[in-house]
Design a protein around this motif. Sequence first.
Motif, short mmCIF file in Angstrom:
data_model
loop_
_atom_site.label_atom_id
_atom_site.label_comp_id
_atom_site.label_asym_id
_atom_site.label_seq_id
_atom_site.Cartn_x
_atom_site.Cartn_y
_atom_site.Cartn_z
N LEU A 79 62.51 33.82 -24.02
CA LEU A 79 61.35 33.99 -24.90
C LEU A 79 61.33 32.85 -25.91
CD1 LEU A 79 58.96 35.67 -25.94
CD2 LEU A 79 60.61 36.93 -27.36
N CYS A 80 60.23 32.09 -25.93
CA CYS A 80 60.13 30.97 -26.85
C CYS A 80 60.20 31.46 -28.29
CB CYS A 80 58.85 30.18 -26.63
SG CYS A 80 58.74 28.81 -27.81
N ASP A 81 61.09 30.85 -29.05
CA ASP A 81 61.34 31.24 -30.43
C ASP A 81 61.16 29.99 -31.31
OD1 ASP A 81 62.17 32.42 -32.75
OD2 ASP A 81 64.25 32.66 -32.16
N SER A 84 55.06 27.21 -32.82
CA SER A 84 53.72 27.55 -32.30
C SER A 84 53.67 28.99 -31.83
CB SER A 84 53.33 26.61 -31.15
OG SER A 84 53.24 25.30 -31.61
N CYS A 85 54.74 29.42 -31.21
CA CYS A 85 54.78 30.80 -30.73
C CYS A 85 54.89 31.79 -31.90
CB CYS A 85 55.91 30.98 -29.72
SG CYS A 85 55.55 30.16 -28.13
N TRP A 86 55.60 31.39 -32.95
CA TRP A 86 55.65 32.27 -34.13
C TRP A 86 54.23 32.49 -34.65
CZ3 TRP A 86 59.67 28.90 -37.19
CH2 TRP A 86 60.93 29.00 -36.59
N VAL A 120 64.44 27.70 -27.56
CA VAL A 120 63.62 26.76 -28.33
C VAL A 120 62.39 26.40 -27.51
CG1 VAL A 120 65.50 25.82 -29.70
CG2 VAL A 120 64.94 24.80 -27.47
N CYS A 121 61.44 25.72 -28.14
CA CYS A 121 60.13 25.41 -27.56
C CYS A 121 60.19 25.14 -26.05
CB CYS A 121 59.54 24.21 -28.27
SG CYS A 121 57.94 23.72 -27.59
N LEU A 122 59.36 25.87 -25.31
CA LEU A 122 59.32 25.72 -23.86
C LEU A 122 58.28 24.69 -23.43
CD1 LEU A 122 59.70 29.49 -22.92
CD2 LEU A 122 61.36 27.69 -22.46
N GLY A 123 57.69 23.99 -24.39
CA GLY A 123 56.82 22.86 -24.07
C GLY A 123 55.42 23.24 -23.61
N ASP A 124 55.00 24.44 -23.93
CA ASP A 124 53.66 24.89 -23.51
C ASP A 124 52.93 25.44 -24.74
OD1 ASP A 124 51.65 25.41 -21.72
OD2 ASP A 124 52.58 27.21 -20.86
N CYS A 125 53.09 24.71 -25.87
CA CYS A 125 52.68 25.23 -27.18
C CYS A 125 51.19 25.56 -27.26
CB CYS A 125 53.01 24.22 -28.27
SG CYS A 125 54.69 23.61 -28.19
N ASP A 126 50.35 24.82 -26.55
CA ASP A 126 48.91 25.11 -26.66
C ASP A 126 48.53 26.38 -25.91
OD1 ASP A 126 49.55 23.70 -24.37
OD2 ASP A 126 47.57 22.80 -24.16
S1 FES Z 1 56.57 26.69 -29.63
FE1 FES Z 1 56.51 28.07 -27.96
S2 FES Z 1 56.05 26.79 -26.26
FE2 FES Z 1 56.24 25.40 -27.93
#
Ligand code: FES
Length: 157
Positions: A79-81, A84-86, A120-126
């Motif tokens: 789970l992206c933590d 952007s996900c926050w 950490v960021c999974l690179g799909d922030c948008d």
């Molecule tokens: S912050 Fe969740 S995919 Fe980048």
Amino acid sequence: MLTDTERQEIESQLAAYPTKRAVCIDALKIVQRERGWISDESLKDIAALLEMTPDELDNVATFYNLIFRQPVGKHVILLCDSVSCWLMGYEKIRQHLNERLGIELGQTTEDGQFTLLPMVCLGDCDHAPVMMVDNDTHHDLDPEKIDQILDSYRKEA
Ligand code: FES
């Protein structure tokens, strides 16, 4: 003990690298793919094959958060933590996963089907919020979508 297949696959990588120890990440991934995680015994066997000490190899293994040094479930949910996900509803998604699976981050379900880990960021922030299940990325998550995703993996079982 490493299987013949594991040993052969690791040895087949040796020609592509300047030293035996340079193969260590590939070797860890090969054994993890077969066994799901890297036990102390596997770690010692890989280290011996690559002429490293177990401590040296463990330092590499524990640096990378996708090498598992403890048993994990059949499916690993990352789970992206990150930020952007926050901003896009991480907390609601985490709570829903906790409730549906009956586990907290870092735990495995009693039936051994799912392990839930922060990443950490999974690179799909948008397309936040985002999670991966095994090698598949799932984005624009909401509780309904999570239920569908979990059900699809349960049906596979
Ligand atoms: S912050 Fe969740 S995919 Fe980048």
